[in-house]
Design a protein around this motif. Structure first.
Motif, short mmCIF file in Angstrom:
data_model
loop_
_atom_site.label_atom_id
_atom_site.label_comp_id
_atom_site.label_asym_id
_atom_site.label_seq_id
_atom_site.Cartn_x
_atom_site.Cartn_y
_atom_site.Cartn_z
N SER A 113 9.24 -55.55 89.24
CA SER A 113 8.33 -55.70 90.38
C SER A 113 7.65 -57.07 90.44
CB SER A 113 7.24 -54.62 90.30
OG SER A 113 6.47 -54.80 89.12
N LYS A 159 1.54 -58.15 83.46
CA LYS A 159 1.40 -56.96 82.61
C LYS A 159 0.05 -56.27 82.77
CE LYS A 159 0.29 -59.68 78.50
NZ LYS A 159 0.71 -60.01 77.14
N PRO A 211 -0.02 -52.58 93.26
CA PRO A 211 0.60 -52.35 91.95
C PRO A 211 0.92 -50.87 91.68
CG PRO A 211 -1.22 -53.89 91.74
CD PRO A 211 -1.27 -53.32 93.14
N GLU A 212 0.05 -49.97 92.14
CA GLU A 212 0.31 -48.55 91.95
C GLU A 212 1.54 -48.11 92.75
OE1 GLU A 212 -4.43 -47.69 91.28
OE2 GLU A 212 -3.48 -46.94 93.10
N ALA A 227 -2.13 -50.05 86.82
CA ALA A 227 -1.43 -49.11 87.71
C ALA A 227 -0.96 -47.89 86.94
CB ALA A 227 -0.25 -49.81 88.38
N VAL A 228 -0.41 -48.11 85.75
CA VAL A 228 0.05 -47.00 84.91
C VAL A 228 -1.13 -46.10 84.55
CG1 VAL A 228 0.93 -46.44 82.60
CG2 VAL A 228 2.11 -48.14 84.02
N ARG A 285 4.04 -50.05 93.70
CA ARG A 285 5.23 -50.66 93.10
C ARG A 285 5.63 -49.93 91.83
NH1 ARG A 285 3.35 -56.92 94.09
NH2 ARG A 285 3.71 -56.90 96.33
N THR A 286 4.65 -49.47 91.07
CA THR A 286 4.93 -48.70 89.85
C THR A 286 5.56 -47.36 90.21
OG1 THR A 286 3.14 -49.81 88.67
CG2 THR A 286 3.88 -47.69 87.78
N VAL A 344 0.36 -54.04 85.82
CA VAL A 344 1.18 -52.87 85.49
C VAL A 344 0.37 -51.88 84.66
CG1 VAL A 344 3.22 -52.06 84.24
CG2 VAL A 344 3.35 -54.16 85.59
N SER A 345 -0.35 -52.39 83.68
CA SER A 345 -1.15 -51.54 82.81
C SER A 345 -2.20 -50.75 83.59
CB SER A 345 -1.83 -52.40 81.74
OG SER A 345 -2.62 -51.61 80.91
N LEU A 349 9.04 -52.45 84.14
CA LEU A 349 8.39 -52.34 85.45
C LEU A 349 7.85 -53.68 85.91
CD1 LEU A 349 6.41 -48.99 85.28
CD2 LEU A 349 7.90 -49.70 87.14
N ALA A 387 6.76 -50.27 80.56
CA ALA A 387 5.86 -51.11 81.35
C ALA A 387 6.42 -52.52 81.49
CB ALA A 387 4.48 -51.14 80.70
#
Length: 149
Positions: free
Chosen positions: A63, A67, A40-41, A73-74, A43-44, A70-71, A59, A56
């Protein structure tokens, strides 16, 4: 073989999933060894590197990640100081995500590695096989997008 038995090894969705998983695992070694990133990191990072500023939600859609992935990874990329969040002026619930210089440098370092990985993968196929796969994938993607979009 019985008509009511599904042979997974020849079932296209299963074969595509297994192939995607195997390729993803192989490529994961590249970004994990280089920067210790999770899928995930990566892909982000890749999404923001390609598109610049994104939310987000965008993203996740781009990808195909949930969520929560994504959260997380962000949050990790922000902890590394590879991205910054900026609140939307019109809707404070929305944040725009952008790579920092350090994040952009990591992305730019990974691009040639990703392209080399792809070339190694494609080199295992003949020109005709590469064309057939590209055409088949494009057709499936277009047909699936028209039924889900």
């Amino acid at each position: 073989m019985e008509k009511d038995v599904l042979e997974l090894e020849s079932f296209l969705p299963y074969r595509l999933y297994r192939l995607a998983e195997a390729v993803s695992r192989e490529f994961a070694a590249v970004y994990k060894d280089r920067h210790g990133l999770t899928r995930p990191e990566w892909r982000t990072l890749a999404g923001l590197g390609q598109h610049g500023t994104m939310t987000a939600t965008a993203l996740g859609e781009q990808s195909a990640m949930h969520k929560t992935k994504v959260s997380r990874a962000v949050a990790e990329l922000e902890r590394r100081r590879w991205l910054v969040r900026t609140s939307d002026e019109n809707d404070r619930r929305v944040e725009h995500l952008t790579l920092t210089r350090a994040g952009l440098a990591a992305y730019r370092e990974m691009v040639p590695l990703a392209k080399a990985f792809e070339q190694e993968l494609l080199a295992k196929l003949s020109a005709g096989e590469r064309g057939a796969i590209a055409g088949g994938l494009a057709s499936l993607e277009a047909n699936l997008a028209s039924t889900t979009g």
